[in-house]
Motif scaffolding. Structure first.
Motif, PDB file in Angstrom:
ATOM      1  N   SER A  62       0.823  -1.212   0.000  1.00 19.14           N
ATOM      2  CA  SER A  62       0.000   0.000   0.000  1.00 19.14           C
ATOM      3  C   SER A  62       0.857   1.261   0.000  1.00 19.14           C
ATOM      4  O   SER A  62       0.416   2.329  -0.423  1.00 19.14           O
ATOM      5  CB  SER A  62      -0.921   0.003   1.223  1.00 19.14           C
ATOM      6  OG  SER A  62      -0.165   0.052   2.423  1.00 19.14           O
ATOM      7  N   ALA A  63       2.111   1.146   0.474  1.00 23.62           N
ATOM      8  CA  ALA A  63       2.983   2.315   0.545  1.00 23.62           C
ATOM      9  C   ALA A  63       3.617   2.656  -0.799  1.00 23.62           C
ATOM     10  O   ALA A  63       4.119   3.775  -0.982  1.00 23.62           O
ATOM     11  CB  ALA A  63       4.076   2.099   1.589  1.00 23.62           C
ATOM     12  N   VAL A  64       3.629   1.708  -1.750  1.00 21.58           N
ATOM     13  CA  VAL A  64       4.301   1.951  -3.023  1.00 21.58           C
ATOM     14  C   VAL A  64       3.339   2.001  -4.199  1.00 21.58           C
ATOM     15  O   VAL A  64       3.761   2.247  -5.330  1.00 21.58           O
ATOM     16  CB  VAL A  64       5.384   0.877  -3.278  1.00 21.58           C
ATOM     17  CG1 VAL A  64       6.412   0.873  -2.164  1.00 21.58           C
ATOM     18  CG2 VAL A  64       4.763  -0.500  -3.429  1.00 21.58           C
ATOM     19  N   ARG A  65       2.076   1.776  -3.928  1.00 24.24           N
ATOM     20  CA  ARG A  65       1.107   1.822  -5.017  1.00 24.24           C
ATOM     21  C   ARG A  65       1.034   3.204  -5.642  1.00 24.24           C
ATOM     22  O   ARG A  65       1.061   4.224  -4.952  1.00 24.24           O
ATOM     23  CB  ARG A  65      -0.270   1.410  -4.499  1.00 24.24           C
ATOM     24  CG  ARG A  65      -0.393  -0.085  -4.284  1.00 24.24           C
ATOM     25  CD  ARG A  65      -1.753  -0.443  -3.778  1.00 24.24           C
ATOM     26  NE  ARG A  65      -1.787  -1.875  -3.440  1.00 24.24           N
ATOM     27  CZ  ARG A  65      -2.671  -2.422  -2.644  1.00 24.24           C
ATOM     28  NH1 ARG A  65      -3.613  -1.676  -2.095  1.00 24.24           N
ATOM     29  NH2 ARG A  65      -2.628  -3.708  -2.382  1.00 24.24           N
ATOM     30  N   LEU A 607      -7.095 -16.026 -18.465  1.00 20.93           N
ATOM     31  CA  LEU A 607      -7.208 -14.576 -18.544  1.00 20.93           C
ATOM     32  C   LEU A 607      -7.296 -14.027 -17.125  1.00 20.93           C
ATOM     33  O   LEU A 607      -7.985 -14.600 -16.272  1.00 20.93           O
ATOM     34  CB  LEU A 607      -8.456 -14.151 -19.325  1.00 20.93           C
ATOM     35  CG  LEU A 607      -8.425 -14.259 -20.844  1.00 20.93           C
ATOM     36  CD1 LEU A 607      -9.809 -13.948 -21.406  1.00 20.93           C
ATOM     37  CD2 LEU A 607      -7.367 -13.321 -21.440  1.00 20.93           C
ATOM     38  N   SER A 608      -6.592 -12.944 -16.876  1.00 23.66           N
ATOM     39  CA  SER A 608      -6.700 -12.282 -15.579  1.00 23.66           C
ATOM     40  C   SER A 608      -6.849 -10.783 -15.799  1.00 23.66           C
ATOM     41  O   SER A 608      -6.301 -10.218 -16.754  1.00 23.66           O
ATOM     42  CB  SER A 608      -5.468 -12.564 -14.711  1.00 23.66           C
ATOM     43  OG  SER A 608      -4.285 -12.068 -15.305  1.00 23.66           O
ATOM     44  N   TYR A 609      -7.600 -10.162 -14.901  1.00 23.29           N
ATOM     45  CA  TYR A 609      -7.850  -8.725 -15.010  1.00 23.29           C
ATOM     46  C   TYR A 609      -7.527  -8.081 -13.667  1.00 23.29           C
ATOM     47  O   TYR A 609      -8.134  -8.397 -12.653  1.00 23.29           O
ATOM     48  CB  TYR A 609      -9.298  -8.449 -15.389  1.00 23.29           C
ATOM     49  CG  TYR A 609      -9.579  -6.986 -15.679  1.00 23.29           C
ATOM     50  CD1 TYR A 609      -9.214  -6.415 -16.891  1.00 23.29           C
ATOM     51  CD2 TYR A 609     -10.194  -6.186 -14.725  1.00 23.29           C
ATOM     52  CE1 TYR A 609      -9.450  -5.077 -17.158  1.00 23.29           C
ATOM     53  CE2 TYR A 609     -10.442  -4.844 -14.979  1.00 23.29           C
ATOM     54  CZ  TYR A 609     -10.068  -4.292 -16.209  1.00 23.29           C
ATOM     55  OH  TYR A 609     -10.304  -2.966 -16.457  1.00 23.29           O
ATOM     56  N   GLN A 610      -6.489  -7.221 -13.665  1.00 20.45           N
ATOM     57  CA  GLN A 610      -6.062  -6.526 -12.458  1.00 20.45           C
ATOM     58  C   GLN A 610      -6.887  -5.242 -12.351  1.00 20.45           C
ATOM     59  O   GLN A 610      -6.564  -4.209 -12.933  1.00 20.45           O
ATOM     60  CB  GLN A 610      -4.563  -6.207 -12.526  1.00 20.45           C
ATOM     61  CG  GLN A 610      -3.952  -5.849 -11.194  1.00 20.45           C
ATOM     62  CD  GLN A 610      -3.764  -7.062 -10.289  1.00 20.45           C
ATOM     63  OE1 GLN A 610      -3.374  -8.123 -10.741  1.00 20.45           O
ATOM     64  NE2 GLN A 610      -4.058  -6.883  -9.009  1.00 20.45           N
ATOM     65  N   VAL A 611      -7.974  -5.307 -11.581  1.00 22.45           N
ATOM     66  CA  VAL A 611      -8.883  -4.171 -11.456  1.00 22.45           C
ATOM     67  C   VAL A 611      -8.140  -2.951 -10.928  1.00 22.45           C
ATOM     68  O   VAL A 611      -8.281  -1.832 -11.422  1.00 22.45           O
ATOM     69  CB  VAL A 611     -10.058  -4.526 -10.528  1.00 22.45           C
ATOM     70  CG1 VAL A 611     -11.008  -3.352 -10.392  1.00 22.45           C
ATOM     71  CG2 VAL A 611     -10.795  -5.743 -11.070  1.00 22.45           C
ATOM     72  N   ASP A 612      -7.362  -3.160  -9.890  1.00 23.00           N
ATOM     73  CA  ASP A 612      -6.468  -2.155  -9.333  1.00 23.00           C
ATOM     74  C   ASP A 612      -5.350  -2.919  -8.645  1.00 23.00           C
ATOM     75  O   ASP A 612      -5.371  -4.162  -8.642  1.00 23.00           O
ATOM     76  CB  ASP A 612      -7.208  -1.206  -8.378  1.00 23.00           C
ATOM     77  CG  ASP A 612      -7.913  -1.921  -7.239  1.00 23.00           C
ATOM     78  OD1 ASP A 612      -7.324  -2.853  -6.656  1.00 23.00           O
ATOM     79  OD2 ASP A 612      -9.065  -1.561  -6.934  1.00 23.00           O
ATOM     80  N   PRO A 613      -4.341  -2.243  -8.068  1.00 23.00           N
ATOM     81  CA  PRO A 613      -3.209  -2.996  -7.501  1.00 23.00           C
ATOM     82  C   PRO A 613      -3.588  -4.026  -6.448  1.00 23.00           C
ATOM     83  O   PRO A 613      -2.820  -4.963  -6.209  1.00 23.00           O
ATOM     84  CB  PRO A 613      -2.325  -1.888  -6.906  1.00 23.00           C
ATOM     85  CG  PRO A 613      -2.605  -0.698  -7.752  1.00 23.00           C
ATOM     86  CD  PRO A 613      -4.068  -0.786  -8.076  1.00 23.00           C
ATOM     87  N   GLY A 614      -4.753  -3.901  -5.816  1.00 26.53           N
ATOM     88  CA  GLY A 614      -5.109  -4.840  -4.758  1.00 26.53           C
ATOM     89  C   GLY A 614      -6.205  -5.817  -5.118  1.00 26.53           C
ATOM     90  O   GLY A 614      -6.565  -6.652  -4.282  1.00 26.53           O
ATOM     91  N   ASN A 615      -6.738  -5.754  -6.350  1.00 24.13           N
ATOM     92  CA  ASN A 615      -7.880  -6.598  -6.685  1.00 24.13           C
ATOM     93  C   ASN A 615      -7.729  -7.182  -8.086  1.00 24.13           C
ATOM     94  O   ASN A 615      -7.435  -6.458  -9.045  1.00 24.13           O
ATOM     95  CB  ASN A 615      -9.182  -5.796  -6.608  1.00 24.13           C
ATOM     96  CG  ASN A 615      -9.475  -5.316  -5.200  1.00 24.13           C
ATOM     97  OD1 ASN A 615     -10.025  -6.054  -4.388  1.00 24.13           O
ATOM     98  ND2 ASN A 615      -9.102  -4.065  -4.900  1.00 24.13           N
ATOM     99  N   MET A 616      -7.944  -8.491  -8.176  1.00 25.27           N
ATOM    100  CA  MET A 616      -7.793  -9.187  -9.452  1.00 25.27           C
ATOM    101  C   MET A 616      -8.883 -10.241  -9.589  1.00 25.27           C
ATOM    102  O   MET A 616      -9.293 -10.869  -8.610  1.00 25.27           O
ATOM    103  CB  MET A 616      -6.426  -9.872  -9.532  1.00 25.27           C
ATOM    104  CG  MET A 616      -6.190 -10.608 -10.855  1.00 25.27           C
ATOM    105  SD  MET A 616      -4.656 -11.567 -10.843  1.00 25.27           S
ATOM    106  CE  MET A 616      -5.104 -12.891  -9.725  1.00 25.27           C
ATOM    107  N   ILE A 617      -9.355 -10.442 -10.810  1.00 24.01           N
ATOM    108  CA  ILE A 617     -10.239 -11.548 -11.137  1.00 24.01           C
ATOM    109  C   ILE A 617      -9.585 -12.354 -12.252  1.00 24.01           C
ATOM    110  O   ILE A 617      -8.792 -11.814 -13.039  1.00 24.01           O
ATOM    111  CB  ILE A 617     -11.645 -11.069 -11.565  1.00 24.01           C
ATOM    112  CG1 ILE A 617     -11.544 -10.100 -12.754  1.00 24.01           C
ATOM    113  CG2 ILE A 617     -12.372 -10.428 -10.395  1.00 24.01           C
ATOM    114  CD1 ILE A 617     -12.906  -9.661 -13.284  1.00 24.01           C
TER     115      ILE A 617
END
Length: 872
Positions: A62-65, A607-617
């Motif tokens: 969270s500190a480097v996002r 297939l993967s989708y990185q919604v944001d740095p902390g969430n992936m589907i």
């Protein structure tokens, strides 16, 4: 990235039962390196810095996002390189006083004991732990390499459970049984056959079979050690849980990167590599008492560090454990104790590794792993002699049934870093020797006469089992090194040749008299075949050879900054051959041989989708494969069983089976990094299933390809940092594996549509809570764990070979607790396993369908003990 605050209670070295000590010289990495890191996202830059400089970096994601790094260029020492990579940010660094560089916000840069992250003694490229631990800011994630790449666990699109040695210590996990109990998707059982205590069965996501090649890959580092099930003599072995960097459980078929034997999934036991810059030590000792049982105790120590700074390092460890028995072997007629608490077990483990780094790019690591397991007897008790309500568990076996399992595993690993990619070579040789001496007294009586109890004074039938496994494995792969690049790839070749010798002899000198007393006839007139050597009523010697050569590759391509595609493929040539020799009245006399070959192709798509740095589907489809085999013809004594199936002999060979697995999942870091939620759902189509067909009257079996099945379900893991002091964890899952159609053989039902493949519990769950506090200036904690398994499916006696006396596995509840205090780097804790002294019967079996002798198994009774541990 390595874990931080919660790891403060995970550092252990032991002095109990016997005493030992070691000291460690702590060094800060100071070697210079030539860095070439372009401007990029700070998270990626830090990963590349760790790789190029062979550094251990600790930071909170969270500190480097959303931060950018100007990059690093030039021949710099670690401090200069870190300052460059952090330039223009509000971050700084400190050394943790151990072996890592801690990246923190400037206002939080001062570290204390509570804030120091812990490493597992490996560099960032090798740290493959998917465990979430506490920090002052939330949950810190750790880099994993389950896909052969160093990637944040939140960006790996597969279902993984992984636990560090520290995590296993704090949970009190001492063996594979404990790991399986808390891990969704795994089913692990120890079966006691003829008094033995060395039989194991493991499966992932319901892909379970008791015959043929294993459905689950079992790895020590880069080497597969699972065995082919050849009759009653062979069973897979698992390494002891001591001085491991971590244990990884990869759910679903891993056919592309791990090949056959990983049809349902893979379990990896990863050992620590030698460190070239920092000394470290670990130790653990324990003493415990089991209700109505003997004491258990253990002691072990590990130490490693540089011999020549930056160039030569070592790691050595030794461990001993004894688990006291709690089942008495008695005279079945008088009740007198013959062998007090006969089911004790001992484990001895030793390991040594040496790393040479002639230059900054090359690492050569020879190692040797040795393990020796001994069991005095199995955990099965006789129902008629036991009373669970009073804690009295007894066996009436006529003979003791000891077993031993010893193996050596030398290996040579070579890494060469070319910059943008690296070469990895692993050569290993598994040399395993397992012996067992089952008590066949009751079995021979039951098969011959229909009743199980010896009537002749001194009557006995004794078994001799021998399982020798010798396997050469070589894997060479090239793989990209920048996990944040748009294109990541791995290609390689794999070779394995495993020879197995499985020998079963049943010595039965009283057999002629048993037959004459029962039928009034000479045994040869009935069975037609004389006893073999050693008065053997049954001798079966099988020599098998499994050979596999494969080429594989996998590509991960970022279509956009958030969308990534994965394509993998493995092509193999698999050959199996066997020769068998039989003699004795039950086995008949004969020589058999056979062979079988396959050329499987196992693709993977994702297939993967990185919604944001902390969430992936993510979503994936993958194929798994298990090679077929060949088998001998059952003896003439099985003619009636075979006739009931409308056959005179089973097939000489059985085909390979395979799975197609479809999975969707999500990995979510929520509420300011205070919650980590991982979920996945799966559907597995299993074709041409290799399964056991029991010939219950003659006590034999054969392998058949029993149609198709579907295994479907889900698993989840939830970690919550509820407060600075309270950590909560929940994991669980559902698995429903059943046949898709009915299979008939003559008038008999071999497999029934809708019937469960096995008796595993469909619902499993594990809950834990840990509360941290302070006692007279020392950090302390209390921890509780609750594990649940639902009822298993009901056995269906309409299926051929299913014993109507078998029962439905009951719902079970298992509770454990631990409380500890830290004294510097030492941790002293009091624990209790099976707090409520649960005694539900976990299995029920008998030798034949007419036998009145029923045996069962249950949990180890309540066990209370002390653990002293230390990590430096």
């Amino acid at each position: 990235m390595f874990a931080s605050k919660a790891a403060r209670r995970k550092n252990h070295l032991i002095y109990s039962v016997c005493s030992f000590a070691f000291s460690a010289v702590l060094m800060i990495p100071a070697q210079a390196a030539d860095y070439n890191i372009s401007p990029q996202n700070l998270d990626a830059a830090l990963n590349e810095l760790a790789r190029q400089g062979n550094l251990q970096l600790v930071f909170d994601p969270s500190a480097v996002r959303d931060l950018q790094s100007p990059g690093v260029q030039g021949d710099l020492d670690p401090a200069q390189a870190v300052r460059q990579v952090l330039a223009g940010t509000d971050l700084t660094y400190t050394y943790n006083g151990k072996d890592a560089i801690v990246i923190r916000k400037k206002e939080a840069a001062t570290t204390s004991k509570d804030q120091r992250p812990q490493s597992d003694g490996r560099d960032l490229r090798s740290a493959t732990v998917a465990e979430y631990q506490k920090t002052d800011d939330g949950l810190t994630e750790i880099v994993v390499t389950a896909t052969r790449q160093a990637v944040s666990v939140n960006k790996v699109p597969i279902s993984i459970t992984a636990i560090t040695q520290e995590g296993m210590d704090i949970r009190g996990l001492k063996q594979i049984d404990d790991i399986a109990r808390i891990t969704p998707g795994i089913n692990f059982e120890r079966n006691s056959f003829a008094g033995l205590g060395n039989r194991t069965q493991i499966s992932i996501r319901g892909i379970e079979s008791q015959v043929g090649a294993s459905t689950t890959g079992i790895y020590i580092d880069e080497t597969p050690i699972q065995t082919r099930n050849a009759g009653y003599t062979s069973t897979s072995v698992f390494p002891a849980v001591f001085d491991l960097a971590r244990v990884e459980v990869l759910r679903g078929p891993q056919g592309t990167l791990f090949g056959s034997g990983s049809e349902g999934g893979t379990i990896r036991f990863i050992t620590p590599e030698p460190d070239l810059n920092t000394y470290s030590g670990y130790g653990r000792a324990e003493i415990a008492s089991t209700k109505h049982g003997n004491a258990s105790y253990e002691a072990g120590a590990a130490v490693g560090g540089p011999i020549v700074d930056d160039r030569v390092g070592f790691r050595v460890s030794a461990f001993y454990r004894r688990d006291g028995g709690w089942i008495d072997r008695v005279n079945r007629l008088t009740g007198a104790v013959v062998d007090d608490r006969q089911n004790s077990k001992q484990s001895v483990v030793m390991r040594a590794a040496l790393t040479f780094a002639p230059n900054d790019n090359l690492r050569i690591t020879p190692s040797i792993y040795f393990q020796d397991l001994h069991s005095d007897g199995g955990d099965a008790y006789w129902e008629q002699l036991s009373d669970a309500s009073t804690g009295r568990f007894r066996s009436g076996n006529a003979l003791a049934a000891p077993s031993s399992d010893k193996f050596f595993l030398p290996a040579l690993k070579i890494n060469y870093d070319f910059g943008s990619f690296e070469l990895v070579s692993n050569t290993s040789y598994l040399d395993r020797d397992a012996k067992a001496y089952p008590d066949y007294t009751q079995f021979v009586r039951s098969v011959t006469t229909g009743q199980s109890y010896p009537l002749i004074p001194g009557e006995y039938s004794k078994g001799y089992f021998l399982d020798k496994q010798k396997g050469l494995t070589e894997e060479i792969r090239l793989q990209s090194t920048n996990s944040e690049a748009r294109l990541n790839w791995v290609v390689g070749v794999f070779y394995n040749r495993t020879r197995q010798l499985d020998l079963e002899v049943i010595e039965s000198p009283f057999f002629p008299q048993i037959v004459f007393d029962t039928f009034g006839m000479d045994y040869i007139d009935i069975f037609g075949t004389p006893l073999g050597a050693m008065d053997s009523v049954y001798t079966d010697e099988q020599k098998t050879v499994d050979k596999q050569i494969a080429a594989f590759g996998q590509v991960d391509y970022s279509i956009t900054d958030k969308l990534k595609a994965t394509v993998g493929l493995r092509y193999a040539k698999v050959d199996f051959s066997f020769k068998s020799r039989n003699e004795g009245s039950f086995a008949g006399v004969g020589l058999n041989s056979g062979q079988q070959s396959e050329k499987p192709l196992t693709p993977k798509f994702g297939l993967s989708y990185q919604v944001d740095p902390g969430n992936m589907i993510y979503a994936s489809a993958a194929k798994g494969f298990r090679p077929g085999g060949a088998q001998r013809t059952p003896p003439s004594s099985c003619a009636a069983d075979l006739a009931a199936l409308n056959i005179t002999r089973p097939p000489d060979t059985y085909k390979a089976d395979s799975v197609w697995s479809y999975e969707v999942g999500a990995k979510n870091r929520l509420f300011g990094d205070h919650v980590q939620l991982n979920t996945s759902a799966f559907w597995i189509d299993w074709s041409s299933i290799q399964q056991l067909v029991l010939l219950t009257n003659c006590g034999q079996s054969f392998v058949g390809n029993l149609g198709k099945a579907v295994s479907k379900g889900f698993d989840l893991a939830l970690d919550i940092r509820a407060s600075d002091s309270l950590m909560l964890s929940i994991s669980g899952g559902y698995t429903n594996a059943e046949y898709k159609k009915t299979i008939m053989s003559g008038p008999s039902v071999i497999a029934l549509k809708g019937n469960a493949i096995s008796q595993i519990s469909p619902w499993v769950a594990s809950f834990s809570a840990q509360y941290d506090f302070s006692v007279v200036g020392h950090d302390a904690y209390v921890r509780g764990n609750y594990d649940y398994r639902s009822k298993g499916p009901k056995p269906n006696p309409a299926v051929f070979g299913v014993d109507p006396m078998l029962f439905q596995r009951p719902q079970t509840h298992f509770i454990s607790a631990r409380a500890g205090v830290e004294f510097g780097n030492a941790n002293l804790s009091l624990f209790v396993d099976n707090l409520l002294d649960a005694d539900k019967q976990l299995s029920r079996s008998r030798d034949t369908t007419v036998s009145t002798l029923i045996t069962g198994t249950t949990f180890r009774p309540r066990t209370i003990g002390l653990t002293l541990s230390y990590r430096q």
